[in-house]
Design a protein around this motif. Structure first.
Motif, PDB file in Angstrom:
ATOM      1  N   GLY A   9       3.513  -5.720   9.959  1.00 53.88           N
ATOM      2  CA  GLY A   9       2.926  -4.578  10.632  1.00 53.88           C
ATOM      3  C   GLY A   9       2.508  -3.477   9.680  1.00 53.88           C
ATOM      4  O   GLY A   9       2.650  -3.578   8.464  1.00 53.88           O
ATOM      5  N   LYS A  10       2.010  -2.413  10.283  1.00 55.17           N
ATOM      6  CA  LYS A  10       1.447  -1.311   9.506  1.00 55.17           C
ATOM      7  C   LYS A  10       2.449  -0.195   9.300  1.00 55.17           C
ATOM      8  O   LYS A  10       3.450  -0.112   9.995  1.00 55.17           O
ATOM      9  N   GLY A  11       2.142   0.681   8.337  1.00 48.37           N
ATOM     10  CA  GLY A  11       2.881   1.920   8.169  1.00 48.37           C
ATOM     11  C   GLY A  11       3.826   1.980   6.988  1.00 48.37           C
ATOM     12  O   GLY A  11       4.323   3.049   6.651  1.00 48.37           O
ATOM     13  N   THR A  13       3.353   1.455   3.629  1.00 51.09           N
ATOM     14  CA  THR A  13       2.827   2.200   2.485  1.00 51.09           C
ATOM     15  C   THR A  13       2.719   3.681   2.828  1.00 51.09           C
ATOM     16  O   THR A  13       3.093   4.541   2.022  1.00 51.09           O
ATOM     17  N   THR A  14       2.256   3.986   4.009  1.00 48.79           N
ATOM     18  CA  THR A  14       2.120   5.381   4.427  1.00 48.79           C
ATOM     19  C   THR A  14       3.464   6.090   4.414  1.00 48.79           C
ATOM     20  O   THR A  14       3.594   7.210   3.896  1.00 48.79           O
ATOM     21  N   LYS A  37      -0.160  -5.593  -3.046  1.00 50.60           N
ATOM     22  CA  LYS A  37      -1.327  -4.741  -2.780  1.00 50.60           C
ATOM     23  C   LYS A  37      -2.475  -5.256  -3.620  1.00 50.60           C
ATOM     24  O   LYS A  37      -2.267  -5.861  -4.661  1.00 50.60           O
TER      25      LYS A  37
END
Length: 92
Positions: A9-11, A13-14, A37
């Motif tokens: 899923g996302k988030g 790195t942020t 990456k």
């Protein structure tokens, strides 16, 4: 202090970069270890201007994990282990 962000899923790195930038803004030394990456991602340039941040990355782009061969997975696992050892040595 060590933070790990991993999983599907996302988030990730942020979240990691937000924490790193806040810590660097308070003058704390920060080491970011970036796995899987691409050869260049936008955050690399931004982190490069923060003298408190050390960025450890893979020497080459392997692409997505679901597209890797077994040999590439073994190679990248060895490199990831080395990166983590480097980060642990940095933290001492």
């Amino acid at each position: 202090m060590t933070h790990y962000y991993y999983g599907n899923g996302k988030g990730k790195t942020t979240a990691a970069l937000g924490m790193a930038v806040r810590a660097a803004g308070h003058g704390l030394p920060v080491c970011v270890v970036q796995f899987l990456k691409g050869s260049f991602s936008g955050e690399v340039k931004s982190l490069g201007v923060l003298p408190q941040v050390t960025l450890i990355r893979l020497p080459k782009d392997y692409g997505f994990s679901f597209q890797m061969t077994q040999q590439q997975m073994q190679e990248i696992t060895a490199q990831h282990n080395h990166m983590l050892e480097s980060a642990a040595a940095w933290a001492k």
